[in-house]
Design a protein around this motif. Sequence first.
Motif, PDB file in Angstrom:
ATOM      1  N   MET A   1       0.675  -1.374   0.090  1.00 59.84           N
ATOM      2  CA  MET A   1       0.058  -0.101   0.094  1.00 59.84           C
ATOM      3  C   MET A   1       0.881   1.295  -0.191  1.00 59.84           C
ATOM      4  O   MET A   1       1.803   1.491   0.568  1.00 59.84           O
ATOM      5  CB  MET A   1      -1.102  -0.236   1.242  1.00 59.84           C
ATOM      6  N   SER A   2       0.414   2.015  -0.605  1.00 58.38           N
ATOM      7  CA  SER A   2       1.127   3.669  -0.770  1.00 58.38           C
ATOM      8  C   SER A   2       0.992   4.331   0.477  1.00 58.38           C
ATOM      9  O   SER A   2      -0.251   4.099   1.235  1.00 58.38           O
ATOM     10  CB  SER A   2       0.781   4.437  -1.884  1.00 58.38           C
ATOM     11  N   GLU A   3       1.585   5.300   0.793  1.00 65.15           N
ATOM     12  CA  GLU A   3       1.577   6.137   2.059  1.00 65.15           C
ATOM     13  C   GLU A   3       0.242   6.993   1.644  1.00 65.15           C
ATOM     14  O   GLU A   3      -0.313   7.057   2.859  1.00 65.15           O
ATOM     15  CB  GLU A   3       2.752   7.093   2.145  1.00 65.15           C
ATOM     16  N   THR A   4      -0.013   7.332   0.688  1.00 61.46           N
ATOM     17  CA  THR A   4      -1.257   8.174   0.487  1.00 61.46           C
ATOM     18  C   THR A   4      -2.573   7.436   0.991  1.00 61.46           C
ATOM     19  O   THR A   4      -3.472   7.591   1.482  1.00 61.46           O
ATOM     20  CB  THR A   4      -1.359   8.646  -0.763  1.00 61.46           C
ATOM     21  N   THR A   5      -2.685   6.048   0.385  1.00 58.80           N
ATOM     22  CA  THR A   5      -3.862   5.329   0.811  1.00 58.80           C
ATOM     23  C   THR A   5      -3.823   4.855   2.183  1.00 58.80           C
ATOM     24  O   THR A   5      -5.124   5.093   3.024  1.00 58.80           O
ATOM     25  CB  THR A   5      -3.732   3.880  -0.076  1.00 58.80           C
ATOM     26  N   ASP A   6      -2.978   4.794   3.044  1.00 56.33           N
ATOM     27  CA  ASP A   6      -2.693   4.475   4.207  1.00 56.33           C
ATOM     28  C   ASP A   6      -3.239   5.798   5.125  1.00 56.33           C
ATOM     29  O   ASP A   6      -3.912   6.024   6.028  1.00 56.33           O
ATOM     30  CB  ASP A   6      -1.294   4.109   4.805  1.00 56.33           C
ATOM     31  N   ALA A   7      -2.781   6.923   4.480  1.00 57.54           N
ATOM     32  CA  ALA A   7      -3.015   8.095   5.435  1.00 57.54           C
ATOM     33  C   ALA A   7      -4.419   8.515   5.220  1.00 57.54           C
ATOM     34  O   ALA A   7      -5.256   8.809   6.173  1.00 57.54           O
ATOM     35  CB  ALA A   7      -2.130   9.414   4.761  1.00 57.54           C
ATOM     36  N   ALA A   8      -5.121   8.229   4.048  1.00 58.21           N
ATOM     37  CA  ALA A   8      -6.520   8.355   3.733  1.00 58.21           C
ATOM     38  C   ALA A   8      -7.400   7.507   4.532  1.00 58.21           C
ATOM     39  O   ALA A   8      -8.368   8.008   4.897  1.00 58.21           O
ATOM     40  CB  ALA A   8      -6.674   8.251   2.185  1.00 58.21           C
ATOM     41  N   ARG A   9      -6.915   6.422   4.887  1.00 62.38           N
ATOM     42  CA  ARG A   9      -7.718   5.458   5.710  1.00 62.38           C
ATOM     43  C   ARG A   9      -7.693   5.594   7.048  1.00 62.38           C
ATOM     44  O   ARG A   9      -8.553   5.471   8.033  1.00 62.38           O
ATOM     45  CB  ARG A   9      -7.303   3.997   5.645  1.00 62.38           C
ATOM     46  N   THR A  10      -6.840   6.597   7.599  1.00 70.71           N
ATOM     47  CA  THR A  10      -6.660   6.970   8.911  1.00 70.71           C
ATOM     48  C   THR A  10      -7.451   8.326   9.171  1.00 70.71           C
ATOM     49  O   THR A  10      -7.494   8.681  10.292  1.00 70.71           O
ATOM     50  CB  THR A  10      -5.246   6.951   9.477  1.00 70.71           C
ATOM     51  N   LEU A  11      -7.694   9.157   8.148  1.00 72.34           N
ATOM     52  CA  LEU A  11      -8.262  10.525   8.354  1.00 72.34           C
ATOM     53  C   LEU A  11      -9.902  10.187   8.554  1.00 72.34           C
ATOM     54  O   LEU A  11     -10.704   9.346   7.877  1.00 72.34           O
ATOM     55  CB  LEU A  11      -8.115  11.092   7.130  1.00 72.34           C
ATOM     56  N   VAL A  12     -10.506  11.082   9.516  1.00 73.57           N
ATOM     57  CA  VAL A  12     -12.086  10.806   9.792  1.00 73.57           C
ATOM     58  C   VAL A  12     -12.528  12.200   9.712  1.00 73.57           C
ATOM     59  O   VAL A  12     -11.962  13.349   9.964  1.00 73.57           O
ATOM     60  CB  VAL A  12     -12.111  10.263  11.245  1.00 73.57           C
ATOM     61  N   GLU A  13     -13.547  12.136   8.810  1.00 73.85           N
ATOM     62  CA  GLU A  13     -14.424  13.493   8.603  1.00 73.85           C
ATOM     63  C   GLU A  13     -14.546  14.131   9.943  1.00 73.85           C
ATOM     64  O   GLU A  13     -15.179  13.224  11.019  1.00 73.85           O
ATOM     65  CB  GLU A  13     -15.751  13.015   7.821  1.00 73.85           C
ATOM     66  N   ASP A  14     -14.564  15.292  10.259  1.00 76.39           N
ATOM     67  CA  ASP A  14     -14.799  16.029  11.427  1.00 76.39           C
ATOM     68  C   ASP A  14     -15.510  17.105  11.126  1.00 76.39           C
ATOM     69  O   ASP A  14     -15.060  18.369  11.320  1.00 76.39           O
ATOM     70  CB  ASP A  14     -13.326  16.395  12.190  1.00 76.39           C
ATOM     71  N   GLY A  15     -16.569  17.183  10.522  1.00 77.83           N
ATOM     72  CA  GLY A  15     -17.421  18.275  10.146  1.00 77.83           C
ATOM     73  C   GLY A  15     -17.662  18.299   8.641  1.00 77.83           C
ATOM     74  O   GLY A  15     -16.965  17.422   7.924  1.00 77.83           O
ATOM     75  N   PRO A  16     -18.481  19.268   8.157  1.00 73.79           N
ATOM     76  CA  PRO A  16     -18.626  19.226   6.582  1.00 73.79           C
ATOM     77  C   PRO A  16     -17.341  19.824   6.044  1.00 73.79           C
ATOM     78  O   PRO A  16     -16.551  20.547   6.642  1.00 73.79           O
ATOM     79  CB  PRO A  16     -19.893  20.397   6.496  1.00 73.79           C
ATOM     80  N   ASP A  17     -17.356  19.342   4.703  1.00 67.37           N
ATOM     81  CA  ASP A  17     -16.413  19.994   3.573  1.00 67.37           C
ATOM     82  C   ASP A  17     -17.142  21.420   3.265  1.00 67.37           C
ATOM     83  O   ASP A  17     -18.334  21.341   3.319  1.00 67.37           O
ATOM     84  CB  ASP A  17     -16.279  18.981   2.434  1.00 67.37           C
ATOM     85  N   THR A  18     -16.067  22.244   3.000  1.00 64.05           N
ATOM     86  CA  THR A  18     -16.806  23.544   2.644  1.00 64.05           C
ATOM     87  C   THR A  18     -16.215  24.015   1.536  1.00 64.05           C
ATOM     88  O   THR A  18     -15.030  24.044   1.198  1.00 64.05           O
ATOM     89  CB  THR A  18     -16.528  24.765   3.629  1.00 64.05           C
ATOM     90  N   ILE A  19     -16.932  24.089   0.406  1.00 64.52           N
ATOM     91  CA  ILE A  19     -16.546  24.668  -0.924  1.00 64.52           C
ATOM     92  C   ILE A  19     -16.617  26.066  -1.026  1.00 64.52           C
ATOM     93  O   ILE A  19     -17.573  26.554  -0.643  1.00 64.52           O
ATOM     94  CB  ILE A  19     -17.399  23.934  -2.146  1.00 64.52           C
ATOM     95  N   LEU A  20     -15.388  26.942  -1.663  1.00 68.22           N
ATOM     96  CA  LEU A  20     -15.482  28.150  -1.294  1.00 68.22           C
ATOM     97  C   LEU A  20     -15.395  28.949  -2.754  1.00 68.22           C
ATOM     98  O   LEU A  20     -14.694  28.196  -3.637  1.00 68.22           O
ATOM     99  CB  LEU A  20     -14.192  28.509  -0.729  1.00 68.22           C
ATOM    100  N   ILE A  21     -15.887  30.038  -3.009  1.00 70.04           N
ATOM    101  CA  ILE A  21     -15.728  30.950  -3.963  1.00 70.04           C
ATOM    102  C   ILE A  21     -15.694  32.216  -3.179  1.00 70.04           C
ATOM    103  O   ILE A  21     -16.450  32.754  -2.522  1.00 70.04           O
ATOM    104  CB  ILE A  21     -17.114  30.943  -4.796  1.00 70.04           C
ATOM    105  N   GLU A  22     -14.414  32.972  -3.452  1.00 69.00           N
ATOM    106  CA  GLU A  22     -14.053  34.146  -2.784  1.00 69.00           C
ATOM    107  C   GLU A  22     -13.848  35.143  -3.529  1.00 69.00           C
ATOM    108  O   GLU A  22     -13.079  34.891  -4.662  1.00 69.00           O
ATOM    109  CB  GLU A  22     -12.961  33.738  -1.881  1.00 69.00           C
TER     110      GLU A  22
END
Length: 133
Positions: A1-22
């Motif tokens: 497994m790549s480091e990116t895949t391993d890191a993505a599996r350990t991340l947990v959503e902690d609130g909504p994602d926010t799409i920005l237009i500034e």
Amino acid sequence: MSETTDAARTLVEDGPDTILIENLLLPAEIGILDSEKGRRQSVCFSVEIETVPGYRETVRKTGTFVSYADTVFFIQEKASAGGHVDLVEDWAEAIAEFVLTNPLASRVTVKVTKPDIFDEAGAVGIRITRKRA
């Protein structure tokens, strides 16, 4: 497994994602004062779109997403279509309504300002927050 895949599996959503237009700056016919009618002035739009829980997983599984481009195009089209809008509140409501037609958007904050009204102020306008009922 790549480091990116391993890191993505350990991340947990902690609130909504926010799409920005500034600070999308466009010329538009807007304003209730007689001096504002029949002419274009600068209008600045900022939009924050909160996504539904599990948004990233939905994007990965289905390929559907909240597109900032769709919102930018909506605002640009409304500005270029001509016609006078009396209140910044009307613009903000129209943008919020458009954004919330996407079922992956749960809440939106829209800020519409006019930067050229008062020399002493950076801008005047409104910020609204709306969610689906």
